[in-house]
Design an enzyme around this catalytic site. Sequence first.
Site, PDB file in Angstrom:
ATOM      1  N   HIS A   1       0.861  -1.179   0.000  1.00  0.00           N
ATOM      2  CA  HIS A   1       0.000   0.000   0.000  1.00  0.00           C
ATOM      3  C   HIS A   1       0.901   1.232   0.000  1.00  0.00           C
ATOM      4  CE1 HIS A   1      -3.645  -2.255   0.563  1.00  0.00           C
ATOM      5  NE2 HIS A   1      -3.224  -2.798   1.691  1.00  0.00           N
TER       6      HIS A   1
ATOM      7  N   CYS B   1      -0.401   2.612  -4.569  1.00  0.00           N
ATOM      8  CA  CYS B   1      -1.119   3.837  -4.888  1.00  0.00           C
ATOM      9  C   CYS B   1      -0.314   5.046  -4.433  1.00  0.00           C
ATOM     10  CB  CYS B   1      -2.490   3.841  -4.226  1.00  0.00           C
ATOM     11  SG  CYS B   1      -3.707   2.851  -5.096  1.00  0.00           S
TER      12      CYS B   1
END
Length: 465
Positions: free
Chosen positions: A302, A345
Amino acid sequence: MSTDFHKLLFDISEALVTDELEALKFLSLEHIPMRKLEAIEEPKAFLDVLQERDLIGAGNLFFLKELLYRINRMDLLAAQLRSSPEEVEKELRIPGRAKVSAYRQLLYGIAEDLIPEDVKNVKFLLQKKIPKNKLQSGASMLKVFLEMERNVIIKEDDLSVLKGVLKGFRADLKKRIDTYEEKIKENDSKAILHYPVPVSVNAEEEGAEGETSHWPVESYKMKNNPHGYCVILNNYMFKNPYEAREGTEKDGEAVKEVFSWLQFETVEHMDLEAYEMYAKVKEYSKKDHSNMDCFVCFIFSHGEENKIKGVDHEFINIKDLLSCFSGSNCPSLAGKPKLFFIQACQGFAVHPAVTVKEDASGHFEADATPLHSIPDLADTLVGMATVEGYECYRCRETGSVYIQCLCEKMKLLCPLREDLVTILTEVNKEVGGRVLNEGKQMPEIISTLRKRLIFPIPQPPSAEK
Protein backbone atom coordinates in the site's frame (compact mmCIF):
# COMPACT_ATOMS: atom_id res chain seq x y z
CA MET A 1 -8.65 -38.04 -14.84
CA SER A 2 -8.14 -35.74 -11.86
CA THR A 3 -8.54 -38.70 -9.47
CA ASP A 4 -6.00 -40.73 -11.45
CA PHE A 5 -3.56 -37.81 -11.45
CA HIS A 6 -3.72 -37.31 -7.69
CA LYS A 7 -3.43 -41.07 -7.12
CA LEU A 8 -0.30 -41.01 -9.30
CA LEU A 9 1.25 -38.19 -7.23
CA PHE A 10 0.32 -39.97 -4.01
CA ASP A 11 2.01 -43.19 -5.11
CA ILE A 12 5.17 -41.31 -6.14
CA SER A 13 5.29 -39.38 -2.87
CA GLU A 14 4.97 -42.61 -0.87
CA ALA A 15 8.00 -44.03 -2.67
CA LEU A 16 10.34 -41.09 -1.96
CA VAL A 17 12.64 -40.99 1.06
CA THR A 18 14.05 -38.02 3.01
CA ASP A 19 17.35 -37.72 1.14
CA GLU A 20 15.52 -37.80 -2.18
CA LEU A 21 13.14 -35.06 -1.07
CA GLU A 22 16.16 -32.91 -0.14
CA ALA A 23 17.58 -33.53 -3.62
CA LEU A 24 14.30 -32.65 -5.34
CA LYS A 25 14.06 -29.40 -3.39
CA PHE A 26 17.65 -28.49 -4.26
CA LEU A 27 17.10 -29.15 -7.96
CA SER A 28 13.94 -27.00 -7.96
CA LEU A 29 15.51 -23.87 -6.49
CA GLU A 30 15.33 -21.89 -9.74
CA HIS A 31 11.55 -22.30 -9.75
CA ILE A 32 10.47 -22.28 -6.11
CA PRO A 33 11.63 -19.71 -3.50
CA MET A 34 13.99 -20.92 -0.80
CA ARG A 35 11.56 -19.79 1.91
CA LYS A 36 8.82 -22.00 0.53
CA LEU A 37 11.10 -24.99 0.01
CA GLU A 38 12.45 -24.83 3.56
CA ALA A 39 8.91 -25.20 4.90
CA ILE A 40 8.39 -28.47 2.99
CA GLU A 41 8.97 -31.54 5.13
CA GLU A 42 7.32 -34.34 3.15
CA PRO A 43 7.15 -35.37 -0.52
CA LYS A 44 3.37 -34.80 -0.76
CA ALA A 45 3.82 -31.14 0.17
CA PHE A 46 6.58 -30.78 -2.43
CA LEU A 47 4.37 -32.20 -5.19
CA ASP A 48 1.54 -29.90 -4.06
CA VAL A 49 3.83 -26.88 -4.50
CA LEU A 50 4.80 -28.06 -7.99
CA GLN A 51 1.10 -28.07 -8.87
CA GLU A 52 0.43 -24.68 -7.26
CA ARG A 53 3.17 -23.12 -9.36
CA ASP A 54 1.98 -24.83 -12.56
CA LEU A 55 5.23 -26.75 -12.85
CA ILE A 56 3.28 -30.00 -13.23
CA GLY A 57 -0.30 -30.88 -14.10
CA ALA A 58 -2.43 -33.74 -15.38
CA GLY A 59 -1.25 -33.06 -18.93
CA ASN A 60 2.19 -31.74 -18.06
CA LEU A 61 4.46 -34.10 -16.18
CA PHE A 62 7.80 -33.49 -17.85
CA PHE A 63 9.36 -31.54 -14.98
CA LEU A 64 8.49 -34.39 -12.62
CA LYS A 65 10.01 -36.84 -15.10
CA GLU A 66 13.15 -34.73 -15.28
CA LEU A 67 13.44 -34.55 -11.49
CA LEU A 68 13.06 -38.32 -11.05
CA TYR A 69 15.60 -38.84 -13.83
CA ARG A 70 18.07 -36.47 -12.13
CA ILE A 71 17.85 -38.31 -8.79
CA ASN A 72 18.12 -41.69 -10.54
CA ARG A 73 14.66 -43.00 -9.64
CA MET A 74 14.27 -44.80 -12.95
CA ASP A 75 11.91 -47.30 -11.32
CA LEU A 76 9.34 -44.54 -10.62
CA LEU A 77 9.96 -43.08 -14.05
CA ALA A 78 9.04 -46.39 -15.66
CA ALA A 79 6.34 -47.74 -13.32
CA GLN A 80 4.45 -44.52 -12.56
CA LEU A 81 5.15 -42.20 -15.50
CA ARG A 82 5.54 -44.82 -18.24
CA SER A 83 8.79 -43.27 -19.48
CA SER A 84 12.26 -44.64 -20.09
CA PRO A 85 15.52 -42.85 -19.31
CA GLU A 86 16.24 -42.76 -23.07
CA GLU A 87 12.96 -40.93 -23.75
CA VAL A 88 13.69 -38.33 -21.07
CA GLU A 89 17.27 -37.88 -22.30
CA LYS A 90 16.01 -37.33 -25.84
CA GLU A 91 13.58 -34.65 -24.71
CA LEU A 92 16.18 -32.97 -22.52
CA ARG A 93 18.37 -32.48 -25.59
CA ILE A 94 15.74 -30.11 -27.03
CA PRO A 95 17.03 -26.53 -26.43
CA GLY A 96 15.25 -24.90 -23.50
CA ARG A 97 13.42 -28.07 -22.44
CA ALA A 98 15.40 -28.81 -19.28
CA LYS A 99 14.12 -26.92 -16.26
CA VAL A 100 16.98 -27.85 -13.93
CA SER A 101 19.88 -25.53 -14.72
CA ALA A 102 23.30 -26.84 -15.71
CA TYR A 103 24.66 -25.11 -12.60
CA ARG A 104 22.34 -27.00 -10.24
CA GLN A 105 22.93 -30.25 -12.08
CA LEU A 106 26.66 -29.73 -11.58
CA LEU A 107 26.38 -29.11 -7.83
CA TYR A 108 24.04 -32.06 -7.33
CA GLY A 109 26.38 -34.35 -9.28
CA ILE A 110 29.33 -33.23 -7.16
CA ALA A 111 27.37 -33.82 -3.95
CA GLU A 112 26.46 -37.32 -5.12
CA ASP A 113 30.07 -38.20 -5.96
CA LEU A 114 31.60 -37.01 -2.68
CA ILE A 115 32.22 -39.79 -0.16
CA PRO A 116 31.72 -39.05 3.60
CA GLU A 117 35.44 -38.36 4.09
CA ASP A 118 35.36 -35.84 1.23
CA VAL A 119 32.40 -34.06 2.81
CA LYS A 120 34.33 -33.77 6.09
CA ASN A 121 37.25 -32.24 4.19
CA VAL A 122 35.00 -29.69 2.49
CA LYS A 123 33.46 -28.66 5.81
CA PHE A 124 36.88 -28.33 7.43
CA LEU A 125 38.14 -26.07 4.63
CA LEU A 126 35.04 -23.86 4.81
CA GLN A 127 35.16 -23.21 8.56
CA LYS A 128 36.29 -19.60 8.17
CA LYS A 129 33.66 -18.82 5.55
CA ILE A 130 30.49 -20.43 6.97
CA PRO A 131 29.23 -20.44 10.59
CA LYS A 132 30.27 -23.65 12.35
CA ASN A 133 26.70 -24.50 13.34
CA LYS A 134 25.93 -24.85 9.61
CA LEU A 135 28.77 -27.35 9.18
CA GLN A 136 27.78 -29.90 11.79
CA SER A 137 28.35 -33.58 11.10
CA GLY A 138 24.70 -34.13 10.17
CA ALA A 139 24.68 -31.44 7.48
CA SER A 140 24.55 -32.97 4.00
CA MET A 141 26.65 -31.66 1.12
CA LEU A 142 23.54 -30.17 -0.47
CA LYS A 143 22.90 -28.15 2.70
CA VAL A 144 26.53 -27.00 2.64
CA PHE A 145 26.06 -25.84 -0.96
CA LEU A 146 22.94 -23.90 0.07
CA GLU A 147 24.91 -22.15 2.80
CA MET A 148 27.66 -21.34 0.31
CA GLU A 149 25.03 -19.80 -1.97
CA ARG A 150 23.46 -17.82 0.88
CA ASN A 151 26.87 -16.39 1.74
CA VAL A 152 27.63 -15.73 -1.96
CA ILE A 153 30.65 -18.04 -1.78
CA ILE A 154 29.49 -19.79 -4.92
CA LYS A 155 27.17 -18.68 -7.71
CA GLU A 156 26.41 -19.72 -11.26
CA ASP A 157 29.32 -17.85 -12.84
CA ASP A 158 31.81 -18.00 -9.98
CA LEU A 159 32.80 -21.41 -8.59
CA SER A 160 36.42 -20.47 -7.85
CA VAL A 161 36.16 -21.09 -4.10
CA LEU A 162 34.62 -24.53 -4.62
CA LYS A 163 37.35 -25.40 -7.13
CA GLY A 164 39.98 -24.30 -4.63
CA VAL A 165 38.44 -26.51 -1.95
CA LEU A 166 38.20 -29.59 -4.17
CA LYS A 167 41.51 -29.44 -6.04
CA GLY A 168 43.55 -30.81 -3.11
CA PHE A 169 41.68 -34.11 -2.73
CA ARG A 170 39.19 -34.42 -5.64
CA ALA A 171 40.93 -33.11 -8.75
CA ASP A 172 38.42 -35.02 -10.91
CA LEU A 173 35.55 -32.89 -9.58
CA LYS A 174 37.59 -29.71 -9.96
CA LYS A 175 38.08 -30.68 -13.61
CA ARG A 176 34.32 -31.20 -13.95
CA ILE A 177 33.78 -27.58 -12.87
CA ASP A 178 36.39 -26.45 -15.43
CA THR A 179 34.41 -28.25 -18.16
CA TYR A 180 31.18 -26.61 -17.00
CA GLU A 181 32.80 -23.15 -17.10
CA GLU A 182 34.16 -23.76 -20.61
CA LYS A 183 30.67 -24.73 -21.83
CA ILE A 184 29.16 -21.60 -20.27
CA LYS A 185 31.69 -19.41 -22.10
CA GLU A 186 31.01 -21.28 -25.34
CA ASN A 187 27.24 -20.86 -24.97
CA ASP A 188 27.64 -17.15 -24.20
CA SER A 189 29.67 -16.73 -27.39
CA LYS A 190 27.00 -18.51 -29.43
CA ALA A 191 24.19 -16.47 -27.87
CA ILE A 192 25.89 -13.21 -28.91
CA LEU A 193 25.83 -14.37 -32.52
CA HIS A 194 22.16 -15.38 -32.52
CA TYR A 195 20.29 -12.35 -31.22
CA PRO A 196 17.32 -11.50 -33.46
CA VAL A 197 18.11 -8.62 -35.86
CA PRO A 198 15.42 -5.92 -36.14
CA VAL A 199 13.82 -5.77 -39.58
CA SER A 200 14.89 -2.13 -39.97
CA VAL A 201 18.57 -3.10 -40.27
CA ASN A 202 19.86 -2.71 -43.83
CA ALA A 203 22.80 -4.62 -45.27
CA GLU A 204 24.83 -1.40 -45.48
CA GLU A 205 24.42 -0.90 -41.75
CA GLU A 206 26.16 -4.19 -40.96
CA GLY A 207 29.89 -4.69 -40.64
CA ALA A 208 31.96 -7.15 -42.61
CA GLU A 209 31.27 -9.89 -40.06
CA GLY A 210 27.52 -9.25 -39.98
CA GLU A 211 27.64 -7.27 -36.74
CA THR A 212 25.00 -4.57 -36.50
CA SER A 213 26.10 -1.02 -35.90
CA HIS A 214 22.79 0.76 -36.38
CA TRP A 215 21.96 1.59 -32.75
CA PRO A 216 22.37 5.36 -32.33
CA VAL A 217 22.67 5.11 -28.54
CA GLU A 218 25.21 3.10 -26.57
CA SER A 219 23.88 0.17 -24.55
CA TYR A 220 24.74 -0.90 -21.01
CA LYS A 221 26.91 -4.00 -20.81
CA MET A 222 24.94 -7.09 -19.81
CA LYS A 223 27.58 -9.83 -19.90
CA ASN A 224 27.56 -11.46 -16.45
CA ASN A 225 25.54 -14.42 -15.22
CA PRO A 226 23.70 -13.61 -13.08
CA HIS A 227 23.27 -10.08 -14.39
CA GLY A 228 22.46 -8.96 -10.86
CA TYR A 229 20.00 -9.26 -8.02
CA CYS A 230 16.27 -8.96 -8.56
CA VAL A 231 14.87 -8.23 -5.10
CA ILE A 232 11.12 -8.35 -4.46
CA LEU A 233 9.66 -6.72 -1.34
CA ASN A 234 6.12 -8.06 -1.27
CA ASN A 235 3.70 -6.96 1.47
CA TYR A 236 0.63 -9.17 1.61
CA MET A 237 -0.60 -9.49 5.22
CA PHE A 238 -0.87 -6.30 7.28
CA LYS A 239 -1.63 -5.87 10.96
CA ASN A 240 -5.11 -4.87 9.90
CA PRO A 241 -6.41 -8.03 8.14
CA TYR A 242 -8.78 -5.88 6.07
CA GLU A 243 -5.75 -4.45 4.25
CA ALA A 244 -4.49 -7.84 3.02
CA ARG A 245 -3.34 -7.44 -0.59
CA GLU A 246 -4.86 -10.53 -2.18
CA GLY A 247 -3.37 -11.34 -5.55
CA THR A 248 0.06 -9.87 -4.78
CA GLU A 249 1.54 -13.38 -4.61
CA LYS A 250 0.73 -13.69 -8.34
CA ASP A 251 2.86 -10.60 -8.97
CA GLY A 252 5.77 -12.13 -7.09
CA GLU A 253 5.50 -15.35 -9.09
CA ALA A 254 5.34 -13.47 -12.41
CA VAL A 255 8.40 -11.35 -11.63
CA LYS A 256 10.42 -14.35 -10.45
CA GLU A 257 9.55 -16.27 -13.59
CA VAL A 258 10.60 -13.45 -15.93
CA PHE A 259 13.76 -12.32 -14.13
CA SER A 260 14.99 -15.86 -13.46
CA TRP A 261 14.58 -16.44 -17.20
CA LEU A 262 16.58 -13.26 -17.82
CA GLN A 263 19.35 -14.67 -15.60
CA PHE A 264 18.96 -12.57 -12.47
CA GLU A 265 19.46 -13.89 -8.95
CA THR A 266 15.88 -13.46 -7.83
CA VAL A 267 14.79 -13.36 -4.20
CA GLU A 268 11.48 -12.43 -2.58
CA HIS A 269 10.96 -11.01 0.93
CA MET A 270 7.41 -11.11 2.24
CA ASP A 271 5.52 -8.95 4.74
CA LEU A 272 8.13 -6.46 5.92
CA GLU A 273 7.66 -3.63 8.39
CA ALA A 274 8.76 -0.18 7.23
CA TYR A 275 12.16 -0.31 8.95
CA GLU A 276 12.70 -3.84 7.59
CA MET A 277 12.06 -2.63 4.05
CA TYR A 278 14.69 0.05 4.43
CA ALA A 279 17.12 -2.37 6.12
CA LYS A 280 16.69 -4.94 3.34
CA VAL A 281 17.29 -2.39 0.58
CA LYS A 282 20.32 -1.03 2.43
CA GLU A 283 21.64 -4.57 2.87
CA TYR A 284 21.66 -5.08 -0.89
CA SER A 285 23.25 -1.69 -1.48
CA LYS A 286 26.18 -2.77 0.71
CA LYS A 287 26.83 -5.94 -1.29
CA ASP A 288 29.64 -6.13 -3.82
CA HIS A 289 28.09 -5.79 -7.29
CA SER A 290 31.44 -5.65 -9.10
CA ASN A 291 30.74 -8.85 -11.03
CA MET A 292 27.17 -7.87 -11.84
CA ASP A 293 25.65 -5.64 -14.51
CA CYS A 294 22.49 -4.31 -12.95
CA PHE A 295 20.23 -4.15 -9.89
CA VAL A 296 16.45 -4.59 -9.93
CA CYS A 297 14.01 -4.03 -7.06
CA PHE A 298 10.23 -4.54 -7.06
CA ILE A 299 8.14 -3.14 -4.21
CA PHE A 300 4.52 -4.26 -3.75
CA SER A 301 2.55 -2.64 -0.94
CA HIS A 302 0.00 0.00 0.00
CA GLY A 303 1.17 3.57 -0.36
CA GLU A 304 0.64 7.28 -0.09
CA GLU A 305 2.28 9.98 -2.17
CA ASN A 306 6.03 9.65 -1.92
CA LYS A 307 5.75 6.78 0.59
CA ILE A 308 5.45 3.02 0.87
CA LYS A 309 3.61 1.39 3.74
CA GLY A 310 5.09 -1.41 5.85
CA VAL A 311 2.91 -4.15 7.32
CA ASP A 312 3.22 -2.33 10.67
CA HIS A 313 1.34 0.68 9.16
CA GLU A 314 4.50 2.82 9.29
CA PHE A 315 5.78 4.48 6.11
CA ILE A 316 9.14 4.69 4.38
CA ASN A 317 9.96 7.44 1.90
CA ILE A 318 10.64 6.25 -1.62
CA LYS A 319 13.56 8.66 -1.96
CA ASP A 320 15.20 7.13 1.14
CA LEU A 321 15.11 3.71 -0.49
CA LEU A 322 16.55 5.05 -3.73
CA SER A 323 19.29 7.03 -2.02
CA CYS A 324 20.81 3.76 -0.77
CA PHE A 325 21.94 3.21 -4.36
CA SER A 326 23.50 6.58 -5.09
CA GLY A 327 27.05 6.48 -6.44
CA SER A 328 28.54 7.26 -3.04
CA ASN A 329 26.41 4.76 -1.11
CA CYS A 330 26.84 1.90 -3.59
CA PRO A 331 30.07 2.46 -5.55
CA SER A 332 30.11 -1.06 -7.07
CA LEU A 333 26.94 -0.13 -9.03
CA ALA A 334 28.15 3.30 -10.14
CA GLY A 335 27.58 3.64 -13.87
CA LYS A 336 25.36 0.54 -13.93
CA PRO A 337 21.55 0.57 -14.26
CA LYS A 338 19.47 0.46 -11.09
CA LEU A 339 15.79 -0.30 -11.65
CA PHE A 340 12.90 0.12 -9.21
CA PHE A 341 9.30 -0.88 -9.96
CA ILE A 342 6.70 0.23 -7.44
CA GLN A 343 3.18 -1.17 -7.27
CA ALA A 344 1.46 1.08 -4.74
CA CYS A 345 -1.12 3.84 -4.89
CA GLN A 346 0.15 7.42 -4.79
CA GLY A 347 -3.15 9.17 -4.12
CA PHE A 348 -6.87 8.96 -3.34
CA ALA A 349 -8.85 5.75 -3.82
CA VAL A 350 -12.06 6.99 -5.42
CA HIS A 351 -14.00 3.96 -6.58
CA PRO A 352 -15.10 0.98 -4.45
CA ALA A 353 -13.63 -2.40 -5.41
CA VAL A 354 -15.10 -5.88 -5.73
CA THR A 355 -12.56 -8.19 -7.42
CA VAL A 356 -10.24 -5.29 -8.18
CA LYS A 357 -8.85 -3.40 -5.20
CA GLU A 358 -6.83 -0.22 -4.81
CA ASP A 359 -3.33 -0.37 -3.34
CA ALA A 360 -4.02 2.57 -1.04
CA SER A 361 -4.77 3.30 2.58
CA GLY A 362 -5.55 6.22 4.87
CA HIS A 363 -5.83 9.91 3.98
CA PHE A 364 -3.29 11.46 1.66
CA GLU A 365 -1.62 14.78 1.21
CA ALA A 366 -2.01 16.43 -2.16
CA ASP A 367 0.61 17.85 -4.50
CA ALA A 368 3.44 15.57 -3.38
CA THR A 369 6.27 14.96 -5.83
CA PRO A 370 7.42 11.40 -5.31
CA LEU A 371 10.73 11.06 -7.12
CA HIS A 372 11.82 14.12 -9.11
CA SER A 373 13.53 15.58 -6.03
CA ILE A 374 16.43 13.12 -6.34
CA PRO A 375 18.60 14.56 -9.14
CA ASP A 376 21.87 12.86 -8.24
CA LEU A 377 20.81 9.27 -9.01
CA ALA A 378 22.35 8.71 -12.43
CA ASP A 379 21.65 5.42 -14.24
CA THR A 380 18.41 4.92 -12.31
CA LEU A 381 14.97 4.11 -13.62
CA VAL A 382 11.79 4.03 -11.56
CA GLY A 383 8.65 2.50 -12.96
CA MET A 384 5.60 3.63 -10.99
CA ALA A 385 2.28 1.80 -11.30
CA THR A 386 0.55 5.19 -11.25
CA VAL A 387 1.33 8.89 -11.41
CA GLU A 388 1.27 10.90 -8.20
CA GLY A 389 -2.13 11.63 -6.69
CA TYR A 390 -3.87 8.60 -8.16
CA GLU A 391 -4.79 5.01 -7.40
CA CYS A 392 -3.66 1.78 -9.06
CA TYR A 393 -5.44 -1.54 -9.30
CA ARG A 394 -4.88 -5.14 -8.33
CA CYS A 395 -7.03 -8.21 -9.06
CA ARG A 396 -7.37 -10.80 -6.30
CA GLU A 397 -7.15 -13.71 -8.74
CA THR A 398 -4.53 -12.57 -11.24
CA GLY A 399 -2.41 -9.88 -9.58
CA SER A 400 -1.89 -6.19 -10.30
CA VAL A 401 -2.65 -4.71 -13.69
CA TYR A 402 0.71 -2.93 -14.00
CA ILE A 403 3.05 -5.74 -12.89
CA GLN A 404 1.27 -8.44 -14.89
CA CYS A 405 1.33 -6.26 -18.01
CA LEU A 406 5.02 -5.46 -17.46
CA CYS A 407 5.93 -9.16 -17.16
CA GLU A 408 3.98 -10.06 -20.29
CA LYS A 409 5.64 -7.29 -22.29
CA MET A 410 9.09 -8.35 -21.05
CA LYS A 411 8.47 -11.93 -22.22
CA LEU A 412 7.24 -10.70 -25.58
CA LEU A 413 9.72 -7.91 -26.34
CA CYS A 414 13.02 -8.92 -24.70
CA PRO A 415 13.63 -11.63 -27.36
CA LEU A 416 13.18 -8.86 -29.97
CA ARG A 417 15.95 -6.81 -28.29
CA GLU A 418 13.65 -3.93 -27.41
CA ASP A 419 15.16 -1.69 -24.74
CA LEU A 420 13.55 -1.26 -21.34
CA VAL A 421 12.20 2.27 -21.91
CA THR A 422 10.46 1.09 -25.09
CA ILE A 423 8.96 -1.86 -23.20
CA LEU A 424 7.71 0.41 -20.42
CA THR A 425 6.21 2.78 -22.97
CA GLU A 426 4.24 -0.17 -24.34
CA VAL A 427 3.11 -0.94 -20.78
CA ASN A 428 1.97 2.69 -20.36
CA LYS A 429 0.01 2.45 -23.59
CA GLU A 430 -1.76 -0.78 -22.66
CA VAL A 431 -2.50 -0.02 -19.01
CA GLY A 432 -3.50 3.58 -19.80
CA GLY A 433 -5.97 2.33 -22.38
CA ARG A 434 -7.94 0.16 -19.97
CA VAL A 435 -11.02 1.13 -17.95
CA LEU A 436 -10.65 -0.18 -14.40
CA ASN A 437 -13.45 0.16 -11.87
CA GLU A 438 -14.91 2.96 -13.99
CA GLY A 439 -11.58 4.76 -13.72
CA LYS A 440 -8.20 4.86 -15.40
CA GLN A 441 -4.64 4.07 -14.37
CA MET A 442 -1.62 5.82 -15.83
CA PRO A 443 1.83 4.37 -15.04
CA GLU A 444 4.87 6.63 -14.97
CA ILE A 445 8.49 6.20 -16.08
CA ILE A 446 11.13 8.29 -14.30
CA SER A 447 14.57 7.72 -15.76
CA THR A 448 18.12 9.00 -15.53
CA LEU A 449 19.45 6.13 -17.66
CA ARG A 450 22.24 7.33 -19.95
CA LYS A 451 22.24 4.34 -22.29
CA ARG A 452 19.85 1.80 -23.75
CA LEU A 453 19.14 -1.15 -21.45
CA ILE A 454 18.59 -4.36 -23.42
CA PHE A 455 18.15 -7.64 -21.55
CA PRO A 456 19.90 -10.45 -23.44
CA ILE A 457 17.80 -13.58 -23.59
CA PRO A 458 19.48 -16.68 -22.09
CA GLN A 459 19.15 -18.84 -25.21
CA PRO A 460 18.81 -17.87 -28.86
CA PRO A 461 15.29 -18.32 -30.18
CA SER A 462 14.75 -21.03 -32.78
CA ALA A 463 15.14 -19.67 -36.29
CA GLU A 464 12.00 -19.45 -38.37
CA LYS A 465 11.97 -19.63 -42.13
